[in-house]
Design an enzyme around this catalytic site. Structure first.
Site, PDB file in Angstrom:
ATOM      1  N   ASP A  56       5.096   7.578   1.155  1.00  0.00           N
ATOM      2  CA  ASP A  56       5.390   6.278   0.569  1.00  0.00           C
ATOM      3  C   ASP A  56       5.097   5.255   1.656  1.00  0.00           C
ATOM      4  O   ASP A  56       5.884   5.079   2.594  1.00  0.00           O
ATOM      5  CB  ASP A  56       6.854   6.207   0.147  1.00  0.00           C
ATOM      6  CG  ASP A  56       7.255   4.837  -0.381  1.00  0.00           C
ATOM      7  OD1 ASP A  56       6.403   3.924  -0.404  1.00  0.00           O
ATOM      8  OD2 ASP A  56       8.426   4.674  -0.766  1.00  0.00           O
ATOM      9  N   SER A 133      -8.883  -7.866  -1.829  1.00  0.00           N
ATOM     10  CA  SER A 133      -9.182  -8.163  -3.230  1.00  0.00           C
ATOM     11  C   SER A 133      -9.865  -9.512  -3.392  1.00  0.00           C
ATOM     12  O   SER A 133      -9.551 -10.476  -2.681  1.00  0.00           O
ATOM     13  CB  SER A 133      -7.878  -8.166  -4.037  1.00  0.00           C
ATOM     14  OG  SER A 133      -8.053  -8.751  -5.310  1.00  0.00           O
ATOM     15  N   TYR A 146       0.545 -10.531  -5.788  1.00  0.00           N
ATOM     16  CA  TYR A 146      -0.550  -9.659  -5.368  1.00  0.00           C
ATOM     17  C   TYR A 146      -1.505 -10.412  -4.437  1.00  0.00           C
ATOM     18  O   TYR A 146      -1.904  -9.906  -3.380  1.00  0.00           O
ATOM     19  CB  TYR A 146      -1.297  -9.155  -6.603  1.00  0.00           C
ATOM     20  CG  TYR A 146      -2.471  -8.252  -6.294  1.00  0.00           C
ATOM     21  CD1 TYR A 146      -2.269  -6.928  -5.927  1.00  0.00           C
ATOM     22  CD2 TYR A 146      -3.777  -8.731  -6.370  1.00  0.00           C
ATOM     23  CE1 TYR A 146      -3.338  -6.093  -5.639  1.00  0.00           C
ATOM     24  CE2 TYR A 146      -4.851  -7.906  -6.100  1.00  0.00           C
ATOM     25  CZ  TYR A 146      -4.632  -6.592  -5.729  1.00  0.00           C
ATOM     26  OH  TYR A 146      -5.693  -5.776  -5.447  1.00  0.00           O
ATOM     27  N   LYS A 150      -2.383  -9.588  -0.423  1.00  0.00           N
ATOM     28  CA  LYS A 150      -3.742  -9.300   0.052  1.00  0.00           C
ATOM     29  C   LYS A 150      -4.219 -10.347   1.062  1.00  0.00           C
ATOM     30  O   LYS A 150      -4.949 -10.019   2.012  1.00  0.00           O
ATOM     31  CB  LYS A 150      -4.709  -9.218  -1.133  1.00  0.00           C
ATOM     32  CG  LYS A 150      -4.504  -7.976  -2.002  1.00  0.00           C
ATOM     33  CD  LYS A 150      -4.735  -6.696  -1.202  1.00  0.00           C
ATOM     34  CE  LYS A 150      -4.718  -5.471  -2.085  1.00  0.00           C
ATOM     35  NZ  LYS A 150      -4.930  -4.217  -1.315  1.00  0.00           N
TER      36      LYS A 150
END
Length: 245
Positions: A56, A133, A146, A150
């Site tokens: 993890d 991304s 998100y 990134k």
């Protein structure tokens, strides 16, 4: 020359496709994933060139244990690919505590944990690749968390590049566009997915008209970056999907 390549988030998607390609070309791949059964299944498909390790990435303890297991078999590695990430749409106002914490932990902090653990095992000639991304530049709606994770990863990568350059370890950002795998669903809540598409359409981004590449189509970019001559370094790579002609 055969390399030992550690890939996070290797149980599916891009990570799985990268592992399959590298192993087919003679490299040894170490597959890290939160769900051990998934990375074990991929490793079983690949065969003797693959090692599966439960990890993890958002947990410092789990990362330490995973890299200790890797080091027990491979004291020196050549490449770390920080690929593990979660990608789920939500507005900040509606995001749960778990969503916020998991997005930052896995997408950003996890890469930092893994880089820290891998650096002593890499040495001169080693390479860390952080998967970013296109959403940092494309104005997608409902992806604030998100995008933030990134963007943080890219800032970390640029600073880490300067920090590690004297030791001979390269750091590369690969900023990727939308990718998919035939027959695989996103797993998103249907209502959240619907709102995501509507919000983007209203904001001027028609997701239905944007091209999407296959995971396997992107693996050659990683191959080229990993195989760069020792006197060459690429800090940033941008990969975008295009409509097949």
């Amino acid at each position: 020359m055969s390399k030992i390549i550690v890939i996070t988030g290797a149980g599916a998607g891009l990570g799985k496709n990268l592992a399959q390609r590298f192993a087919s070309e003679g490299d040894t791949v170490v597959l890290l994933g939160r769900t051990l059964s998934k990375v074990q299944a991929v490793a079983a498909e690949i065969g003797e060139r693959a090692m599966a390790v439960e990890c993890d990435v958002g947990s410092a303890e789990s990362v330490r244990a995973a890299f200790a297991a890797v080091a027990a078999r491979y004291p020196k590695i050549d490449v770390l690919i920080n690929n593990a990430a979660i990608f789920e749409p939500a507005t900040v106002a509606e995001a749960s505590d778990a969503h916020i914490i998991n997005t930052i932990n896995i997408n950003l902090i996890g890469s930092i944990f893994c880089a820290r653990a891998a650096i002593p095992m890499l040495g001169a000639g080693g390479h860390i690749i952080n998967v970013s991304s296109e959403s940092i530049d494309v104005p997608f709606w409902h992806l604030t968390l998100y995008q933030t994770s990134k963007a943080g990863l890219e800032r970390f990568s640029l600073s880490l590049h300067r920090e590690l350059e004297p030791s001979g370890i390269r750091v590369t950002i690969i900023r990727a566009g939308q990718m998919m795998e035939e027959g695989k669903a996103t797993g998103w809540d249907p209502e959240a997915a619907k709102r995501f598409h509507i919000a983007n359409l209203q904001g001027g981004v028609d997701l239905m008209k944007r091209p999407i590449s296959q995971f396997a189509s992107v693996t050659g970019i990683f191959r080229a970056v990993i195989d760069l001559p020792p006197d060459v370094h690429v800090v940033n790579v941008q990969v975008h999907a295009r409509a097949a002609g």
